[in-house]
Design a protein around this motif. Sequence first.
Motif, mmCIF file in Angstrom:
data_model
loop_
_atom_site.group_PDB
_atom_site.id
_atom_site.type_symbol
_atom_site.label_atom_id
_atom_site.label_comp_id
_atom_site.label_asym_id
_atom_site.label_seq_id
_atom_site.Cartn_x
_atom_site.Cartn_y
_atom_site.Cartn_z
ATOM 1 N N LEU A 81 0.833 -1.205 0.000
ATOM 2 C CA LEU A 81 0.000 0.000 0.000
ATOM 3 C C LEU A 81 0.866 1.254 0.000
ATOM 4 N N ALA A 82 1.959 1.227 0.777
ATOM 5 C CA ALA A 82 2.829 2.402 0.884
ATOM 6 C C ALA A 82 3.545 2.670 -0.431
ATOM 7 N N TYR A 83 4.064 1.616 -1.078
ATOM 8 C CA TYR A 83 4.753 1.787 -2.357
ATOM 9 C C TYR A 83 3.819 2.364 -3.422
ATOM 10 N N LYS A 84 2.550 1.957 -3.368
ATOM 11 C CA LYS A 84 1.578 2.448 -4.349
ATOM 12 C C LYS A 84 1.070 3.841 -4.005
ATOM 13 N N GLY A 85 1.410 4.329 -2.817
ATOM 14 C CA GLY A 85 0.940 5.647 -2.407
ATOM 15 C C GLY A 85 -0.471 5.631 -1.851
ATOM 16 N N GLU A 86 -1.016 4.430 -1.539
ATOM 17 C CA GLU A 86 -2.368 4.348 -0.989
ATOM 18 C C GLU A 86 -2.395 4.712 0.490
ATOM 19 N N VAL A 87 -1.240 4.767 1.110
ATOM 20 C CA VAL A 87 -1.150 5.203 2.498
ATOM 21 C C VAL A 87 0.102 6.064 2.641
ATOM 22 N N GLN A 88 -0.053 7.196 3.325
ATOM 23 C CA GLN A 88 1.102 8.047 3.632
ATOM 24 C C GLN A 88 1.705 7.551 4.945
ATOM 25 N N LEU A 89 2.585 6.614 4.839
ATOM 26 C CA LEU A 89 3.160 5.984 6.026
ATOM 27 C C LEU A 89 4.355 6.786 6.529
ATOM 28 N N LYS A 90 4.317 7.109 7.832
ATOM 29 C CA LYS A 90 5.406 7.860 8.450
ATOM 30 C C LYS A 90 5.852 7.143 9.724
ATOM 31 N N ILE A 91 7.107 7.368 10.098
ATOM 32 C CA ILE A 91 7.675 6.707 11.271
ATOM 33 C C ILE A 91 8.175 7.763 12.251
ATOM 34 N N LEU A 92 7.684 7.691 13.478
ATOM 35 C CA LEU A 92 8.109 8.629 14.518
ATOM 36 C C LEU A 92 8.895 7.874 15.590
ATOM 37 N N ASN A 93 10.171 8.194 15.701
ATOM 38 C CA ASN A 93 10.993 7.687 16.802
ATOM 39 C C ASN A 93 11.223 8.829 17.783
ATOM 40 N N LEU A 94 10.758 8.666 19.008
ATOM 41 C CA LEU A 94 10.887 9.738 19.992
ATOM 42 C C LEU A 94 12.318 9.839 20.505
ATOM 43 N N PRO A 95 12.749 11.030 20.914
ATOM 44 C CA PRO A 95 14.123 11.226 21.404
ATOM 45 C C PRO A 95 14.448 10.319 22.584
ATOM 46 N N ASP A 96 15.712 9.923 22.668
ATOM 47 C CA ASP A 96 16.230 9.111 23.783
ATOM 48 C C ASP A 96 15.574 7.743 23.868
ATOM 49 N N GLY A 97 15.004 7.288 22.775
ATOM 50 C CA GLY A 97 14.433 5.948 22.743
ATOM 51 C C GLY A 97 13.205 5.766 23.601
ATOM 52 N N LYS A 98 12.509 6.842 23.933
ATOM 53 C CA LYS A 98 11.355 6.750 24.825
ATOM 54 C C LYS A 98 10.112 6.318 24.060
ATOM 55 N N ASP A 99 9.147 5.708 24.826
ATOM 56 C CA ASP A 99 7.839 5.469 24.231
ATOM 57 C C ASP A 99 6.955 6.686 24.527
ATOM 58 N N ALA A 100 5.752 6.696 23.973
ATOM 59 C CA ALA A 100 4.892 7.877 24.086
ATOM 60 C C ALA A 100 4.560 8.206 25.540
ATOM 61 N N ASP A 101 4.307 7.175 26.333
ATOM 62 C CA ASP A 101 3.966 7.390 27.742
ATOM 63 C C ASP A 101 5.130 8.045 28.489
ATOM 64 N N GLU A 102 6.334 7.498 28.315
ATOM 65 C CA GLU A 102 7.522 8.065 28.979
ATOM 66 C C GLU A 102 7.784 9.492 28.510
ATOM 67 N N TYR A 103 7.651 9.716 27.217
ATOM 68 C CA TYR A 103 7.936 11.037 26.656
ATOM 69 C C TYR A 103 7.029 12.105 27.271
ATOM 70 N N LEU A 104 5.751 11.774 27.429
ATOM 71 C CA LEU A 104 4.805 12.767 27.941
ATOM 72 C C LEU A 104 4.982 13.031 29.428
ATOM 73 N N HIS A 105 5.740 12.197 30.135
ATOM 74 C CA HIS A 105 6.030 12.476 31.546
ATOM 75 C C HIS A 105 7.003 13.648 31.688
ATOM 76 N N SER A 106 7.811 13.883 30.657
ATOM 77 C CA SER A 106 8.823 14.944 30.737
ATOM 78 C C SER A 106 8.668 16.008 29.658
ATOM 79 N N HIS A 107 7.661 15.864 28.802
ATOM 80 C CA HIS A 107 7.426 16.842 27.738
ATOM 81 C C HIS A 107 5.944 17.187 27.676
ATOM 82 N N THR A 108 5.650 18.278 26.990
ATOM 83 C CA THR A 108 4.268 18.732 26.874
ATOM 84 C C THR A 108 3.598 18.101 25.654
#
Length: 647
Positions: free
Chosen positions: A336-363
């Motif tokens: 799907l991504a190669y055909k452009g049927e989905v705009q696939l993006k990858i978010l790696n948070l700083p310092d290898g954190k997951d979303a829960d950890e990141y929001l404990h120290s960021h807004t």
Amino acid sequence: MQIPRLHPDTIEEVKLRADIVDVVSEYVVLRKRGKDFVGLCPFHDEKSPSFTVSQTKQMYYCFGCQAGGNAIKFVMELGKRSFADVVLDLARRYQVPVQTLEPEQRQELQRQLSLREQLYEVLASSAQFYQHALRQSQGQKALQYLQSNRQLKEETIQQFGLGFAPAGWETLYRYLVDDKHYPVQILEKAGLIKPRKEGGGYYDVFRDRLMIPIRDVQGRIIAFGGRTLTDEQPKYLNSPETELFSKGKTLFALDQAKGGISQLDQAVVVEGYFDAIALHAAGINNAVASLGTALSLEQVRLILRYTESKQLVLNFDADKAGTNATERAIGEIAELAYKGEVQLKILNLPDGKDADEYLHSHTPEDYGELLKNVPLWLDWQIQQIIQDRDLKQATDFQQVTQQIVKLLKNIANSDTRNYYVSYCAEILSLGDTRLIPLRVENLLTQIAPAAATYSKPVSAKKAWGGGKVSPSPLPTERSLLEHAEALLLRIYLHCPEQRQGIIDELEERDLQFSLSHHRFLWQQILEILSDDGETKNFASPPNLISRLQDQFLEFDSEIGLISHLFHVDEKNQKEILRTPQVVQAAIACMDLVMLEKRYRHFLELWQQTDPEAEPERYQSYYQAFYAEKIKLQQIDRQRLFSITELL
């Protein structure tokens, strides 16, 4: 059981409630175009979408294969299923009461349909039990974990219906069976209890765990996820597969995120329950979780129903396990991504954190900024390829190039592919801008697909007497060209008396070296001649080979492809003794390649032109490729003798 004849009222009600966009979106990625939706037809292969779905008419139609109908027919045709089977399935999904024309079969059918309703009911009662237990003394540890470790407010705990499963082996069993009088079979089918292997009886599946209800898109509880508060393994335990629950087809929090996904036109997928919960608690309400499994194609299609631009962001953990999960997810939806049927993006948070950890120290605003600048999946993939690699080392350079080529080969859109070819060429040039054109050519040479064969219009067949038109290059063409160009360069380097003749032949025929490493060497030769002021007379520059070798010290990766040309062994010596014939054969081979490129180009244009709409252009392309065909036949006789005999 054989499905009885369904009452017309039931069929009509299903037609009214089953929205065709909702049904088709389970199988096809749809994009809004005006009042309608478009996508790639599931009934035949196509590269450009010709499949349309009208929400106002509740109909689908493909302009390519002429398939068409309503939601019921779509599911019937796609799954090769019977009419009654599809109607009954849609009735269950959209909660349509089922009536039949055979009274004697009605009771059994209603019993089957009521099973799902009983499962919904017992799961809802279980959730209430778990929520109540969280507020009791035995649930204080779990409640403290939510409030302190996860920093969740009371409103979030209630919003997601979080609870606690007591430590006893039969606590839930006794409550539901003894107090609420639910049948044991229903509890087992709901995945809440299991039969003991010895001694008879049942035991609770979830014990001494923090409980997280899993809901379907309509918000009905269909399963649970349980997190241990001790060292027990597994850390997270999901309900087993049931009549209501399939991990590969369910996304946690989609019922709460679908509105945010539609509003923001973007979906964020995280790995864990608490990552999704933390994002919603922070006001980022377009997040779902993948239930700890690899993201499946069914899950992706489920999400894409709610975003018009089909933008999907994977925010998995940046550790090895998270990276592997991201790779698996990409593998599932790469097509799907190669055909452009989905705009696939990858978010790696700083310092290898997951979303829960990141929001404990960021807004939440910090997270929002990261989402705005999140890179496309191809950028992420490329960074993964070059990570921890030393491109100055030949082995690493070769392996990285091979992986990049493999990645670029699959990009269907030519503009996107060309962009990433240039991007990768810059990376591989290691800051030396002079090398970028060479790197581009190297990549293009390796990713170029084989010559396509096209289906001809009827008039084209008639023009050729019904014969099939398709270029058929010799299988050894590249190896012959490699040998011919290499010999021509070796002769130029080691036979100064032949240099002017080679230059004259190349200029007269307007030929260039086709292989990028040969062209690179030739450019370096011309630069030396130009520096010596000998661009036109081509007198022998002093120490040409030595100067070239010194110059190539800057280009470690190229020298391996052409270093053999600077030396002459016994076999090479015999070859270049016949320089006039070899030069003629090599030039003929290079000329042949250029002719074949032009021939294929004009043939493709001719085959893609409508003779009735553009008769003059159609005839012009025909004459052009036919002229190249005649030249090919003439030079091919020389090539077949000269190359095979002399090279």
